[in-house]
Design an enzyme around this catalytic site. Structure first.
Site, mmCIF file in Angstrom:
data_model
loop_
_atom_site.group_PDB
_atom_site.id
_atom_site.type_symbol
_atom_site.label_atom_id
_atom_site.label_comp_id
_atom_site.label_asym_id
_atom_site.label_seq_id
_atom_site.Cartn_x
_atom_site.Cartn_y
_atom_site.Cartn_z
ATOM 1 N N HIS A 65 51.583 59.806 22.094
ATOM 2 C CA HIS A 65 53.467 60.031 22.634
ATOM 3 C C HIS A 65 53.269 58.197 23.143
ATOM 4 O O HIS A 65 53.858 57.657 23.056
ATOM 5 C CB HIS A 65 54.141 60.563 22.467
ATOM 6 C CG HIS A 65 55.485 60.166 22.001
ATOM 7 N ND1 HIS A 65 55.770 59.926 21.088
ATOM 8 C CD2 HIS A 65 55.654 60.121 23.282
ATOM 9 C CE1 HIS A 65 57.403 59.772 21.117
ATOM 10 N NE2 HIS A 65 57.249 59.570 22.800
ATOM 11 N N GLU A 66 52.516 58.391 24.762
ATOM 12 C CA GLU A 66 52.819 58.048 25.718
ATOM 13 C C GLU A 66 51.731 56.560 25.269
ATOM 14 O O GLU A 66 51.886 55.058 25.801
ATOM 15 C CB GLU A 66 52.377 58.666 26.929
ATOM 16 C CG GLU A 66 53.493 60.020 27.687
ATOM 17 C CD GLU A 66 55.009 59.145 27.146
ATOM 18 O OE1 GLU A 66 55.872 58.698 26.981
ATOM 19 O OE2 GLU A 66 55.868 60.525 27.229
ATOM 20 N N HIS B 133 54.040 54.111 23.380
ATOM 21 C CA HIS B 133 55.446 53.183 24.349
ATOM 22 C C HIS B 133 54.304 51.953 24.968
ATOM 23 O O HIS B 133 54.950 51.536 25.270
ATOM 24 C CB HIS B 133 55.469 54.271 25.183
ATOM 25 C CG HIS B 133 56.784 55.223 25.115
ATOM 26 N ND1 HIS B 133 57.620 55.021 23.764
ATOM 27 C CD2 HIS B 133 56.559 56.332 24.674
ATOM 28 C CE1 HIS B 133 58.773 55.892 23.010
ATOM 29 N NE2 HIS B 133 58.078 56.650 23.926
#
Length: 196
Positions: free
Chosen positions: A172-173, A176
């Site tokens: 998920h990071e 980003h």
């Protein structure tokens, strides 16, 4: 809706946020100067100013411009401090850099997962930080771009999550970082500092 349509929608939303910020700066300037102008009326009455001079348009416009300029200067100063890189953000939030040699199995697992995800995504391995004093489960990515990105996880996340869950959090990071969200988040944080 496919992925590319979602990306376009997200970009439009980002532009809308920037326009809302600018509208907020203008509204802040106008409302604050109106409030300050109204506060000055009793002082003018106290010093026996003529009633025609109680509300001055040039004074109102000057105060509006001054407040808007102050808001923009504060936003710029905050942005300038944040653009030094993700590791400055991590340090400011009390995170410590993960040592190259693991202190624990959980730390090594975190490093391994990040290196695997970097290889799979074709991105460089970001700097790794841990918020040691945070028992909650959380993480974030920060930085102005791919080259200065960092990933920060809490000690609670490292202790509570199994390898698959940690990998999902790290993935998920990485999303980003890949899509430039980290830069937008820093820009929005700087903008909100100016408004506040």
């Amino acid at each position: 809706m496919d992925f590319y349509q979602q990306q376009q929608t997200a970009r439009r939303s980002s532009r809308l946020l920037i326009l809302l910020y600018l509208a907020g700066v203008v509204a802040l300037g106008i409302l604050s100067s109106l409030w300050l102008s109204l506060l000055l009326i009793p002082l003018k009455l106290l010093f026996a100013a003529p009633t025609s001079d109680l509300f001055s348009l040039p004074q109102f416009l000057f105060l509006s411009g001054l407040i808007m300029l102050l808001c923009l200067i504060i936003s710029y100063a905050r942005y300038h401090s944040l653009k030094r890189g993700g590791w400055h953000v991590a340090k400011a939030l009390g995170a410590s850099r993960l040592a190259l040699t693991a202190n624990s199995l959980k730390d090594q697992q975190f490093r391994n997962v990040v290196e695997e995800m970097a290889l799979a995504s074709g991105l460089p391995v970001p700097a790794l930080f841990v918020q040691e004093q945070e028992p909650g489960i959380n993480s974030f990515a920060a930085g102005m771009g791919i080259q200065d990105a960092v990933i920060v996880v809490t000690r609670g996340a490292l202790e509570a999550l199994d390898r698959d869950e940690l990998q999902a959090m790290v993935a998920h990071e990485f999303s980003h970082i890949r899509h430039g969200d980290i830069r937008l988040n820093l820009q929005l944080a700087a903008a909100m500092t100016g408004l506040l």
